[in-house]
Design an enzyme around this catalytic site. Structure first.
Site, PDB file in Angstrom:
ATOM      1  N   SER A 185       0.788  -1.227   0.000  1.00 20.66           N
ATOM      2  CA  SER A 185       0.000   0.000   0.000  1.00 20.66           C
ATOM      3  C   SER A 185       0.823   1.282   0.000  1.00 20.66           C
ATOM      4  O   SER A 185       0.289   2.346  -0.272  1.00 20.66           O
ATOM      5  CB  SER A 185      -0.948  -0.002   1.188  1.00 20.66           C
ATOM      6  OG  SER A 185      -0.208  -0.008   2.380  1.00 20.66           O
ATOM      7  N   HIS A 213      -5.788  -4.543  -1.219  1.00 25.05           N
ATOM      8  CA  HIS A 213      -5.622  -3.371  -2.095  1.00 25.05           C
ATOM      9  C   HIS A 213      -5.648  -3.740  -3.572  1.00 25.05           C
ATOM     10  O   HIS A 213      -5.573  -2.854  -4.421  1.00 25.05           O
ATOM     11  CB  HIS A 213      -4.290  -2.656  -1.795  1.00 25.05           C
ATOM     12  CG  HIS A 213      -4.362  -1.753  -0.614  1.00 25.05           C
ATOM     13  ND1 HIS A 213      -4.954  -0.506  -0.651  1.00 25.05           N
ATOM     14  CD2 HIS A 213      -3.921  -1.908   0.652  1.00 25.05           C
ATOM     15  CE1 HIS A 213      -4.869   0.061   0.530  1.00 25.05           C
ATOM     16  NE2 HIS A 213      -4.249  -0.768   1.355  1.00 25.05           N
ATOM     17  N   LYS A 244     -12.676  -1.719   1.170  1.00 21.02           N
ATOM     18  CA  LYS A 244     -11.957  -0.823   0.250  1.00 21.02           C
ATOM     19  C   LYS A 244     -12.740  -0.762  -1.075  1.00 21.02           C
ATOM     20  O   LYS A 244     -13.756  -0.088  -1.131  1.00 21.02           O
ATOM     21  CB  LYS A 244     -10.514  -1.288   0.069  1.00 21.02           C
ATOM     22  CG  LYS A 244      -9.728  -1.323   1.402  1.00 21.02           C
ATOM     23  CD  LYS A 244      -8.250  -1.537   1.175  1.00 21.02           C
ATOM     24  CE  LYS A 244      -7.514  -1.993   2.428  1.00 21.02           C
ATOM     25  NZ  LYS A 244      -7.442  -0.988   3.494  1.00 21.02           N
TER      26      LYS A 244
END
Ligand SMILES: Cc1ncc(COP(=O)(O)O)c(C=O)c1O
Length: 398
Positions: A185, A213, A244
């Site tokens: 990230s 991610h 997310k």
């Protein structure tokens, strides 16, 4: 002095140290829904370039409607862990939808991916086994590994020569598992899963990828690193979050081989001893994966937004770390500069975050920009123009 007054003094000193090191975390309060355009408590309207809202679904009308319908038909909360009386049809449907999306055999839901990672190792491995973990893996993986008695090996971030060395050292153990984030990230780099897979074959190891991610982002249809490297169904364990790309509310999962998931249902502590996700989240999650099956529009938009942003920023002279995700690290190399620049960008209506040591290595301070399918071209252009203006003002670019 009683015990608390001395402890209080101790905490006050520690907090003062955190503040004087410039590491004290303040929350910025948002008074609008999460999205590309947000309002903060000062009344300022800003463009948000620091959310993990990669597909722009955090304020999706379709998801909100699905959540409301699930709440109307299945109630507000479950008041139970899954195996007592906390499993509804919606939980089972969502688990099946996640397995279908990733091309895996079965899925187990958790309240968060932090729990999925915290509860994955200890039920599966013992002190006879080995966990070989990338040095930049997420905190929840590190904590999960700590809770397990397996022998620990660590390799430098995405360094395949080091991974091979660690695998050789781990040949004594009964079972081996290589563990990696799909996307790291801070830099936005993708784990080299093709090479990891080759080494896993060579040294008889399993693989676990945390796609938090990368899911929704990486690969042509957003199925993550296993799609990017054509390894769908080939890794034993995938963990991920619903917090997310996938609507950004809450919830985590582990998906993979049937027997692994079955064992987690028997022994994984955050699953056994923590509440089920509420019906609204499960219902919206099902809708979300339906949307993913229906169209690739959001992933396509995200990819073209990211390409556009990176290209323009590079053309303007910014130093952008090579990225294969929607995380763009604008390198500044100086902690103070990263803070000054983020603050001046906020004055221009652009909300981004500056990172410096210890979050990233010393001398590698940066601003992290996160691109979303929720951004329109005008948002990207405004952000780029603000970077150019402030970049020139601070001498970052000419
Ligand atoms: C790689 C990775 N794994 C796990 C998590 C935790 O996910 P959750 O917010 O669902 O607990 C995060 C969130 O920051 C993450 O980036």
């Amino acid at each position: 002095m009683n015990t608390y007054s001395s402890f209080q003094k101790h905490l006050q000193n520690e907090l003062a140290d955190i503040k004087s090191a410039g590491l004290y975390k303040n929350e910025r309060i948002i008074t609008s829904p999460q999205g590309a355009e947000i309002r903060v408590s000062t009344g300022q309207e800003v463009l948000n370039f620091c959310a993990n809202n990669y597909l722009g679904l955090s304020d999706s009308k379709e998801l909100i409607e699905a959540a409301k319908q699930a709440m109307d038909s299945r109630g507000f909360g479950m008041s139970s862990v899954r195996f007592i009386c906390g499993t509804q049809d919606l939980h089972k449907q969502l688990e099946a939808a996640i397995a279908k999306f990733f091309g895996t055999e079965d899925t187990i839901l958790y309240a968060a991916c932090f729990d999925a990672n915290g509860g994955v190792f200890e039920p599966l491995l013992t002190d006879q086994d080995a966990i070989i973990s990338d040095s930049l893996n997420h905190a929840s993986i590190i904590d999960g590994v700590r809770l397990c008695k397996a022998v620990r090996y660590r390799y430098a971030n995405a360094d395949m020569a080091d991974l091979e060395k660690q695998l050789q050292a781990a040949q004594e153990q009964r079972f081996r598992i290589i563990v990696t984030d799909g996307v790291f990230s801070m830099d936005g780099n993708v784990a080299p899963l093709d090479k990891i897979y080759e080494l896993a074959q060579k040294y008889d190891a399993m693989i676990m990828v945390d796609e938090s991610h990368s899911a929704g982002v990486v690969g042509k249809t957003g199925r993550g690193t296993t799609e990017l490297f054509n390894l769908k169904g080939q890794v034993e364990i995938i963990t991920g979050t619903l917090g997310k790309s996938f609507g950004g509310a809450i919830g985590g999962f582990t998906t993979g081989k049937k027997e692994i998931i079955d064992m987690l249902r028997q022994r994984s502590r955050p699953y056994l001893f923590s509440n089920s996700i509420p019906p609204s989240i499960a219902g919206a999650g099902i809708k979300m994966f339906e949307m993913m099956e229906r169209s690739n529009e959001l992933q396509d938009k995200l990819h073209s937004n990211t390409d556009y942003f990176v290209e323009k920023m590079k053309a303007a002279g910014f130093d952008i770390k090579p990225t294969q995700s929607s995380i763009c690290a604008v390198m500044l190399y100086d902690a103070k500069l990263s803070q000054d620049m983020a603050s001046k960008l906020l004055d221009e209506g652009i909300y981004v975050t500056g990172f410096y040591y210890p979050v990233v290595p010393k001398e590698l301070a940066r601003i992290r920009v996160q691109i979303s399918a929720g951004h329109e071209k005008a948002h990207l252009d405004k952000c780029i123009a603000a970077f150019i203006k402030i970049g020139k003002e601070l001498g970052v670019i000419k």
